[in-house]
Design an enzyme around this catalytic site. Structure first.
Site, short mmCIF file in Angstrom:
data_model
loop_
_atom_site.label_atom_id
_atom_site.label_comp_id
_atom_site.label_asym_id
_atom_site.label_seq_id
_atom_site.Cartn_x
_atom_site.Cartn_y
_atom_site.Cartn_z
N LYS A 1 -2.26 18.90 -5.58
CA LYS A 1 -2.05 18.93 -4.12
C LYS A 1 -0.62 19.33 -3.74
O LYS A 1 -0.41 20.18 -2.90
CB LYS A 1 -2.27 17.53 -3.50
CG LYS A 1 -3.67 17.02 -3.51
CD LYS A 1 -3.79 15.75 -2.68
CE LYS A 1 -3.15 14.51 -3.28
NZ LYS A 1 -3.70 14.05 -4.53
N ASN B 115 1.07 13.50 2.69
CA ASN B 115 1.23 12.70 1.48
C ASN B 115 2.42 13.19 0.63
O ASN B 115 2.95 12.45 -0.19
CB ASN B 115 -0.07 12.75 0.68
CG ASN B 115 -0.10 11.76 -0.46
OD1 ASN B 115 -0.03 10.55 -0.24
ND2 ASN B 115 -0.18 12.24 -1.69
N HIS C 89 -7.53 6.50 -8.22
CA HIS C 89 -7.49 5.44 -7.20
C HIS C 89 -8.76 4.61 -7.17
O HIS C 89 -9.17 4.16 -6.10
CB HIS C 89 -7.24 6.04 -5.80
CG HIS C 89 -5.93 6.76 -5.68
ND1 HIS C 89 -4.73 6.13 -5.94
CD2 HIS C 89 -5.63 8.03 -5.35
CE1 HIS C 89 -3.74 7.01 -5.76
NE2 HIS C 89 -4.27 8.16 -5.42
N1 UMA Z 1 2.04 -3.16 3.17
C1 UMA Z 1 1.57 -4.19 3.99
N2 UMA Z 1 0.30 -4.65 3.77
C2 UMA Z 1 -0.51 -4.15 2.78
C3 UMA Z 1 -0.01 -3.10 1.96
C4 UMA Z 1 1.27 -2.63 2.18
O1 UMA Z 1 2.26 -4.67 4.88
O2 UMA Z 1 -1.66 -4.61 2.64
C5 UMA Z 1 3.38 -2.63 3.41
C6 UMA Z 1 4.32 -2.69 2.23
O3 UMA Z 1 4.98 -3.93 2.13
C7 UMA Z 1 5.27 -1.55 2.54
C8 UMA Z 1 4.40 -0.55 3.29
O4 UMA Z 1 3.22 -1.25 3.70
O5 UMA Z 1 6.35 -1.92 3.34
C9 UMA Z 1 4.02 0.57 2.33
O6 UMA Z 1 3.19 1.49 2.93
P1 UMA Z 1 2.77 2.79 2.10
O7 UMA Z 1 2.49 2.42 0.69
O8 UMA Z 1 1.68 3.48 2.84
O9 UMA Z 1 4.14 3.62 2.08
P2 UMA Z 1 4.67 4.92 2.85
O10 UMA Z 1 6.10 5.03 2.51
O11 UMA Z 1 4.29 4.90 4.26
O12 UMA Z 1 3.95 6.11 2.03
C10 UMA Z 1 2.72 6.67 2.44
C11 UMA Z 1 2.04 7.21 1.17
N3 UMA Z 1 1.82 6.10 0.25
C12 UMA Z 1 0.61 5.82 -0.27
O13 UMA Z 1 -0.37 6.48 -0.06
C13 UMA Z 1 0.51 4.63 -1.17
C14 UMA Z 1 2.92 8.25 0.53
O14 UMA Z 1 2.21 8.84 -0.56
C15 UMA Z 1 3.22 9.37 1.54
O15 UMA Z 1 4.11 10.30 0.98
C16 UMA Z 1 3.81 8.77 2.82
O16 UMA Z 1 2.94 7.74 3.34
C17 UMA Z 1 4.00 9.84 3.92
O17 UMA Z 1 2.75 10.38 4.31
C18 UMA Z 1 2.67 8.45 -1.88
C19 UMA Z 1 1.49 8.13 -2.77
O18 UMA Z 1 1.67 7.49 -3.78
C20 UMA Z 1 3.43 9.62 -2.53
N4 UMA Z 1 0.29 8.63 -2.44
C21 UMA Z 1 -0.87 8.46 -3.28
C22 UMA Z 1 -0.89 9.53 -4.37
O19 UMA Z 1 -0.32 10.61 -4.15
O20 UMA Z 1 -1.51 9.29 -5.43
C23 UMA Z 1 -2.14 8.58 -2.43
#
Ligand code: UMA
Length: 479
Positions: free
Chosen positions: A123, A146, A193
């Protein structure tokens, strides 16, 4: 685009305050919504974002939340990291409160055209390549999703003539409603996932939503060589296919080593596949897919060819790091699952020293056996998955239990010979020893560059330099 949404005085709940949640809360507060934002983490863990949110009028509930927080809200926007079946979201649904991912909200405000790119692997490379081609061809583009910048953060810059190129994950797609890219690209589907989606079927269904709202005016692009993708080809949008193995009626394929784009029985030769700077069959697929996407978005064949030739690739994806006496080092830290590691191994002709391990994600490393036998001369194992990987691959390749990345790189440097490839493609998450895969990739590159630096100092006979470098090593890696 879907009808724009009036946010003024709307009661919103944003869950999760990292990249997505912060951008969403600020965006909505700026448009007059009454925003409550919450996170399981406390204020001290939120990296300084609290004052900015407070100043924007966002009400914060930090250090945890109960299901009751959804009471009286009109819309809930969880971050991608919040599981779609978490109790707080179940409660919202029970109260008939809409639950949208941030991409659904962003879509309601986005101007211009939208290209959505999803798939299990490739991706980020493909999204970056499409963006690169379109920019080179003179389009005004925004790269989002993402890949790191939330879509909502780029909405403000979008105009009627701009093209937003968005990488989309299953976590983002599973909570859409009207989200509709003009061009949707699905690269491939392999299990990933499953800790979140539980079954491959549920994961596939989330990804397939990228096509859900598309009409006859829109375009869907899929991989003809991937059986799971063929099964979910949509009927409404115009479908284009890409294939490494077969000719296609509408789309892109390879003929006599040339990359061909075909539409309405007219073929265009884009470039010779040997000119593609990215290694591996999977990258050929990414380039085929990007070619169709960019061509249908309006780039010309010659512009596409030139941009592909000049594409430097993406950090942490089969990223070339250094050539030290004929040993080539590659960083594929983003290979966080078995399938991605297989693709990385298959990208090279052979004599690979591969670094595997990290935090296990319930991976089946036995799937690596045949390719390790064929392509690898040595597997260096690191991290908490070391034992499991060793048991599952032993007898198929020589193993060294290195423990840490630092030991692995040092051992690779000692044992490799000219022509070898040293490849970090761990098949595991990084969280046991690193903050994330980017941190792991950067640590690998730093180690390799130090090897290179030490080597250059030695060959200059510059003993002072060597001492300095050793001092610096000790500082960086706590030797
Ligand atoms: N949190 C809660 N409750 C929960 C779970 C988490 O409060 O039940 C809080 C955590 O404490 C933390 C926040 O939520 O403060 C984290 O949110 P998040 O993991 O969504 O982080 P973001 O920085 O917003 O990142 C997300 C995407 N993360 C995921 O999908 C896990 C990022 O992709 C993406 O770049 C970003 O939004 C901007 O769009 C990362 C990822 O790992 C790279 N993606 C997966 C992958 O590519 O395999 C899908």
């Amino acid at each position: 685009m879907a009808a724009n949404l009036g946010l003024k005085d709307k009661q919103l709940l944003v869950i999760g305050l990292a990249r997505t949640g912060i951008a969403t809360a600020l965006f909505c507060a700026d448009r007059g919504a009454i925003v409550t934002a919450t996170d399981t983490r406390g204020a001290e863990e939120l990296n300084g974002s609290v004052p900015k949110l407070r100043a924007a009028g966002v009400k914060l509930q930090l250090g945890g939340y109960s299901d009751g927080i959804v009471q009286e809200k009109e819309l809930v926007i969880p971050s991608p990291g919040v599981s779609a079946d978490s109790p707080v979201l179940s409660k919202a649904r029970e109260l008939k409160i809409p639950v949208w991912s941030e991409i659904e909200l962003a879509f309601r405000f986005l101007n211009g055209r939208l290209i959505g790119i999803t798939g299990s692997n490739g991706k980020t490379t493909t999204t970056s390549l499409v963006d690169h081609i379109l920019r080179q061809a003179g389009f005004s583009t925004a790269l989002a999703g993402n890949i790191g910048t939330p879509l909502i953060a780029t909405v403000g810059q979008s105009t009627e003539s701009s093209v937003t190129v968005a990488e989309l994950s299953s976590f983002q797609l599973e909570l859409i409603e009207s989200f509709r890219p003009n061009i949707s690209l699905l690269l491939n589907l392999t299990p990933d996932h499953l800790d979140r989606h539980k079954t491959f079927r549920a994961y596939t269904a989330a990804k397939a939503r990228i096509f859900e709202n598309q009409t006859e005016d829109d375009i869907a692009i899929l991989n003809l060589d991937d059986a799971a993708s063929r099964e979910i080809a949509p009927s409404r949008p115009q479908v284009f296919w890409f294939s490494r193995k077969n000719n296609v009626a509408q789309g892109a394929f390879v003929k006599n080593k040339n990359l061909i784009f075909r539409r309405d029985n007219k073929e265009e030769e884009i470039l010779n596949c040997e000119e593609i700077p990215l290694p591996g069959d999977h990258n050929l697929e990414n380039v085929l897919a990007a070619t169709i996407t960019a061509r249908l978005a309006g780039a010309q064949a010659a512009q596409i060819a030139e941009a592909i030739r000049s594409f430097a690739g993406v950090e942490h994806r089969l990223e070339f790091v250094a050539d030290i006496h004929g040993v080539r080092y590659y960083n594929d830290s983003k290979a966080t699952n078995v399938d991605a590691t297989l693709k990385a191994l298959q990208a090279f002709p052979g004599r690979i020293i591969v670094i595997l391990g990290g935090k296990d994600k319930d991976g089946d490393y036995t799937q690596l056996r045949a390719t390790l036998r064929e392509k690898a001369v040595l597997a260096l194992l690191i991290g908490s998955a070391e034992d499991k990987i060793a048991k599952q691959i032993e007898g198929n390749v020589a193993i060294n239990r290195s423990g840490t990345l630092e030991n692995a790189v040092a051992f690779a440097a000692q044992t490799s010979r000219s022509g070898d490839i040293v490849l970090l493609a761990p098949a595991c998450a990084s969280f046991d020893q690193f903050q994330n895969y980017e941190h792991r990739g950067r640590a690998f590159k730093e180690l390799v560059r130090q090897l290179q630096h030490n080597d250059e100092s030695r060959s200059r006979g510059d003993s002072k330099n060597t001492a300095n470098t050793e001092q610096r090593n000790a500082k960086t890696f706590g030797k």
